[in-house]
Design a protein around this motif. Structure first.
Motif, PDB file in Angstrom:
ATOM      1  N   VAL A 129      25.756   2.011 -20.533  1.00  0.00           N
ATOM      2  CA  VAL A 129      24.386   2.471 -20.331  1.00  0.00           C
ATOM      3  C   VAL A 129      24.270   3.049 -18.929  1.00  0.00           C
ATOM      4  CG1 VAL A 129      21.943   1.861 -20.407  1.00  0.00           C
ATOM      5  CG2 VAL A 129      23.581   0.651 -21.871  1.00  0.00           C
ATOM      6  N   VAL A 130      23.756   4.275 -18.835  1.00  0.00           N
ATOM      7  CA  VAL A 130      23.633   4.971 -17.561  1.00  0.00           C
ATOM      8  C   VAL A 130      22.148   5.184 -17.282  1.00  0.00           C
ATOM      9  CG1 VAL A 130      24.277   7.012 -16.231  1.00  0.00           C
ATOM     10  CG2 VAL A 130      25.830   6.129 -18.004  1.00  0.00           C
ATOM     11  N   THR A 131      21.604   4.437 -16.330  1.00  0.00           N
ATOM     12  CA  THR A 131      20.202   4.586 -15.951  1.00  0.00           C
ATOM     13  C   THR A 131      20.105   5.618 -14.836  1.00  0.00           C
ATOM     14  OG1 THR A 131      20.280   2.743 -14.370  1.00  0.00           O
ATOM     15  CG2 THR A 131      19.688   2.216 -16.646  1.00  0.00           C
ATOM     16  N   VAL A 132      19.147   6.529 -14.958  1.00  0.00           N
ATOM     17  CA  VAL A 132      19.097   7.714 -14.107  1.00  0.00           C
ATOM     18  C   VAL A 132      17.828   7.731 -13.270  1.00  0.00           C
ATOM     19  CG1 VAL A 132      19.154  10.249 -14.074  1.00  0.00           C
ATOM     20  CG2 VAL A 132      20.391   8.989 -15.874  1.00  0.00           C
ATOM     21  N   ASP A 133      17.984   7.930 -11.956  1.00  0.00           N
ATOM     22  CA  ASP A 133      16.855   8.200 -11.078  1.00  0.00           C
ATOM     23  C   ASP A 133      16.685   9.707 -10.932  1.00  0.00           C
ATOM     24  OD1 ASP A 133      15.420   5.989 -10.229  1.00  0.00           O
ATOM     25  OD2 ASP A 133      16.848   5.484  -8.648  1.00  0.00           O
ATOM     26  N   HIS A 134      15.419  10.143 -10.886  1.00  0.00           N
ATOM     27  CA  HIS A 134      15.097  11.554 -10.695  1.00  0.00           C
ATOM     28  C   HIS A 134      14.383  11.688  -9.350  1.00  0.00           C
ATOM     29  CE1 HIS A 134      16.105  12.160 -14.944  1.00  0.00           C
ATOM     30  NE2 HIS A 134      15.370  11.094 -15.188  1.00  0.00           N
ATOM     31  N   PRO A 135      15.121  11.897  -8.246  1.00  0.00           N
ATOM     32  CA  PRO A 135      14.521  11.879  -6.906  1.00  0.00           C
ATOM     33  C   PRO A 135      13.389  12.896  -6.750  1.00  0.00           C
ATOM     34  CG  PRO A 135      16.901  11.735  -6.758  1.00  0.00           C
ATOM     35  CD  PRO A 135      16.586  12.049  -8.193  1.00  0.00           C
ATOM     36  N   GLY A 136      12.385  12.498  -5.984  1.00  0.00           N
ATOM     37  CA  GLY A 136      11.194  13.300  -5.814  1.00  0.00           C
ATOM     38  C   GLY A 136      10.143  12.912  -6.824  1.00  0.00           C
ATOM     39  N   ASP A 137      10.567  12.644  -8.048  1.00  0.00           N
ATOM     40  CA  ASP A 137       9.738  12.112  -9.118  1.00  0.00           C
ATOM     41  C   ASP A 137       9.733  10.588  -9.021  1.00  0.00           C
ATOM     42  OD1 ASP A 137       9.130  10.906 -11.608  1.00  0.00           O
ATOM     43  OD2 ASP A 137      10.036  12.490 -12.789  1.00  0.00           O
ATOM     44  N   ALA A 138      10.903   9.975  -9.004  1.00  0.00           N
ATOM     45  CA  ALA A 138      11.023   8.517  -8.963  1.00  0.00           C
ATOM     46  C   ALA A 138      10.299   7.938  -7.758  1.00  0.00           C
ATOM     47  CB  ALA A 138      12.495   8.118  -8.918  1.00  0.00           C
ATOM     48  N   GLY A 139       9.716   6.763  -7.956  1.00  0.00           N
ATOM     49  CA  GLY A 139       8.950   6.116  -6.892  1.00  0.00           C
ATOM     50  C   GLY A 139       9.700   6.044  -5.590  1.00  0.00           C
ATOM     51  N   GLU A 140      10.924   5.597  -5.649  1.00  0.00           N
ATOM     52  CA  GLU A 140      11.792   5.596  -4.482  1.00  0.00           C
ATOM     53  C   GLU A 140      13.228   5.600  -4.952  1.00  0.00           C
ATOM     54  OE1 GLU A 140      10.128   2.720  -5.372  1.00  0.00           O
ATOM     55  OE2 GLU A 140      12.053   2.194  -6.265  1.00  0.00           O
ATOM     56  N   VAL A 141      14.067   6.269  -4.188  1.00  0.00           N
ATOM     57  CA  VAL A 141      15.501   6.307  -4.471  1.00  0.00           C
ATOM     58  C   VAL A 141      16.224   6.090  -3.159  1.00  0.00           C
ATOM     59  CG1 VAL A 141      17.421   7.633  -5.398  1.00  0.00           C
ATOM     60  CG2 VAL A 141      15.128   7.984  -6.338  1.00  0.00           C
ATOM     61  N   GLU A 142      17.100   5.090  -3.119  1.00  0.00           N
ATOM     62  CA  GLU A 142      17.904   4.865  -1.918  1.00  0.00           C
ATOM     63  C   GLU A 142      19.285   5.472  -2.130  1.00  0.00           C
ATOM     64  OE1 GLU A 142      19.009   1.578   1.470  1.00  0.00           O
ATOM     65  OE2 GLU A 142      17.874   0.941  -0.294  1.00  0.00           O
ATOM     66  N   PHE A 143      19.726   6.278  -1.166  1.00  0.00           N
ATOM     67  CA  PHE A 143      21.009   6.961  -1.231  1.00  0.00           C
ATOM     68  C   PHE A 143      22.029   6.275  -0.327  1.00  0.00           C
ATOM     69  CE2 PHE A 143      17.774  10.140  -2.201  1.00  0.00           C
ATOM     70  CZ  PHE A 143      18.306  10.759  -3.325  1.00  0.00           C
ATOM     71  N   PRO A 144      23.326   6.473  -0.597  1.00  0.00           N
ATOM     72  CA  PRO A 144      24.342   5.868   0.260  1.00  0.00           C
ATOM     73  C   PRO A 144      24.556   6.613   1.567  1.00  0.00           C
ATOM     74  CG  PRO A 144      25.393   7.084  -1.512  1.00  0.00           C
ATOM     75  CD  PRO A 144      23.911   7.113  -1.795  1.00  0.00           C
ATOM     76  N   VAL A 145      24.110   7.877   1.637  1.00  0.00           N
ATOM     77  CA  VAL A 145      24.290   8.692   2.836  1.00  0.00           C
ATOM     78  C   VAL A 145      23.011   9.453   3.122  1.00  0.00           C
ATOM     79  CG1 VAL A 145      26.786   8.971   2.527  1.00  0.00           C
ATOM     80  CG2 VAL A 145      25.226  10.612   1.471  1.00  0.00           C
ATOM     81  N   ALA A 146      22.831   9.832   4.387  1.00  0.00           N
ATOM     82  CA  ALA A 146      21.676  10.629   4.782  1.00  0.00           C
ATOM     83  C   ALA A 146      21.954  12.106   4.514  1.00  0.00           C
ATOM     84  CB  ALA A 146      21.370  10.403   6.254  1.00  0.00           C
ATOM     85  N   ARG A 147      20.902  12.886   4.433  1.00  0.00           N
ATOM     86  CA  ARG A 147      21.013  14.329   4.234  1.00  0.00           C
ATOM     87  C   ARG A 147      19.796  14.996   4.870  1.00  0.00           C
ATOM     88  NH1 ARG A 147      23.569  17.930   0.916  1.00  0.00           N
ATOM     89  NH2 ARG A 147      24.634  16.291  -0.270  1.00  0.00           N
ATOM     90  N   ALA A 148      19.980  16.221   5.335  1.00  0.00           N
ATOM     91  CA  ALA A 148      18.866  16.969   5.902  1.00  0.00           C
ATOM     92  C   ALA A 148      17.763  17.118   4.863  1.00  0.00           C
ATOM     93  CB  ALA A 148      19.337  18.347   6.356  1.00  0.00           C
ATOM     94  N   GLY A 149      16.549  16.847   5.277  1.00  0.00           N
ATOM     95  CA  GLY A 149      15.413  16.995   4.386  1.00  0.00           C
ATOM     96  C   GLY A 149      14.920  15.700   3.784  1.00  0.00           C
TER      97      GLY A 149
END
Length: 442
Positions: free
Chosen positions: A200-220
């Motif tokens: 089972v693969v649960t998917v976050d849709h960033p910008g839409d999803a309430g919050e998404v934590e990433f393993p690395v930072a990115r510009a923006g």
């Protein structure tokens, strides 16, 4: 659709689903006896999975980057990022070999003391630390959850981080959550399906999803990216269309990345190690998708667009999109106009406030017949019963932290001892008919 009104300073939404162990009705003092507390408050619990792999479920998070698409929500992000969690039957989740961890002295200044702990594949938290902080800041108000008295970051899943996968090809199910919600709100059902032999693969849709934590930072963006929603996207036709279009593209991209994983490549954009045997556990000839609310809309339509998907479950998602012209009727999605040519389950709740609008869009699809489309309903339930809130809200009420009217508005008055098994039975039963798992020895 999740009907949200978010303040501008809000930073996200996330699920911390739970129910008392055994998934029984949680009431009054019995709930207080059956739950744990930390210094930060009540510790809520997810209902345990029930399938034959319930004691050896693995989980891994993947950071996926689509460089062919720009982010649809933030102009400053030049690529489309997606976070997923993969739940699967594990070969082994045992204690493993002792390892040494530094331990801080509880009284004096920090001093490292080597202490052996036999931990190989620890049980994963439902929410990452950053996600829990954002959840505490936003969803507590959005869903009228307790403002204090709950340790939102203490909930544990039943899945073991990084455990080696059992080397058996298994059907793959994608999950897309409700509008404005994070993938973690679907943890209970994902674990249940994995315990019955699915990946089972649960998917976050960033910008839409309430919050998404990433393993690395990115510009923006920061490490935790909050939702852009400041109200109900269905009341904003352009935003609603962007949301569904982005989700469909995300799901198709995730399938592409799973194909790379099955071919022996590591799709994680941060280069993090994968659990042993994970790619060999994917049978991408047998793919299904299920989703809640906006996720249900996306699940039905992505099956219509992508022949790789063989079955879908729509958990109370509209099958039309609002018009830009005031007063004009919503436009049905192609799957509703043409009908489904593969198995599709439409599952609703008795007390969904927008039942009339939902019925209009579902009736358009059902009028076509064929394709194995069927519908069902959870009586006594409300919209979020299909998420982990179905188990969480009754526990909060039983602990005296949530009034009955707020619990009922969120998930209905239905006992979680009834609702949780009912939702699981309907979703698992549908996929078991149309995408059966391999038998012993296969």
């Amino acid at each position: 659709m999740a009907r949200r009104t978010l303040v501008a300073s809000a930073t996200a939404a996330l699920g911390a689903g739970l129910v008392s162990a055994g998934c029984g009705a949680v009431q009054g003092t019995r709930a207080r006896r059956g739950t744990d507390r930390t210094r930060a408050g009540l510790v809520l619990r997810l209902p345990p999975p029930t399938g034959p792999y319930r004691d050896r479920i693995g989980v891994a998070a993947l950071y996926l980057v689509d460089r062919s698409r720009r982010d649809p929500w933030e102009a400053g992000i030049a690529v489309r990022e997606v976070m997923v969690s993969v739940f699967y039957p594990a070969r082994d989740v045992g204690a493993g070999h002792p390892v040494t961890h530094p331990v801080t002295h509880p009284v004096t200044h920090p001093v490292a003391h080597p202490v052996a702990h036999p931990v190989a594949h620890p049980v994963a938290p439902q929410m990452s630390g950053g996600a829990a902080e954002v959840f505490r800041a936003v969803d507590v108000a959005v869903h009228r959850l307790p403002k204090k008295g709950v340790d939102w970051g203490a909930t544990r899943t039943h899945a073991h981080t990084g455990a080696p996968a059992e080397p058996v090809r298994r059907p793959v199910l994608l999950y897309t959550p409700g509008g404005g919600d994070a993938r973690t709100l679907g943890t209970g059902t994902a674990e249940e399906l994995a315990s019955h032999g699915y990946v089972v693969v649960t998917v976050d849709h960033p910008g839409d999803a309430g919050e998404v934590e990433f393993p690395v930072a990115r510009a923006g963006r920061g490490l935790v990216r909050p939702t852009v929603f400041r109200g109900d996207p269905r009341a904003r036709p352009r935003q609603f269309r962007t949301m569904i279009d982005a989700r469909i593209a995300d799901l198709r991209f995730v399938l592409d990345q799973l194909a790379a994983l099955a071919a022996g490549r590591n799709p994680d954009a941060a280069g993090r190690a994968l659990p042993a045997g994970l790619g060999r556990a994917l049978d991408l000839r047998r793919v299904g998708v299920y989703g809640h609310s906006a996720g249900g809309t996306a699940a039905a339509q992505v099956m219509d667009e992508d022949r790789r998907i063989r079955a879908a479950v729509n958990l109370e998602g509209f099958l039309d999109r609002p018009s830009d012209t005031p007063g004009r009727e919503p436009e049905p999605y192609p799957v509703a106009r043409q009908g489904a040519d593969r198995p599709l389950l439409l599952l609703g709740s008795e007390h969904f406030p927008a039942r009339r609008e939902l019925e209009r869009s579902w009736s358009a699809l059902l009028a076509h017949g064929g394709g194995g489309t069927r519908r069902d309903r959870i009586d006594g339930a409300a919209h979020w019963v299909f998420s982990d809130y179905g188990a969480l809200a009754p526990q909060l009420q039983g602990a005296g932290l949530m009034p009955a009217e707020d619990r009922n508005a969120l998930v209905g008055a239905i006992d979680p001892a009834v609702s949780v098994p009912r939702v699981r039975h309907l979703v698992h039963g549908f996929f078991a008919r149309h995408l059966p798992v391999p038998g012993p020895g296969r």
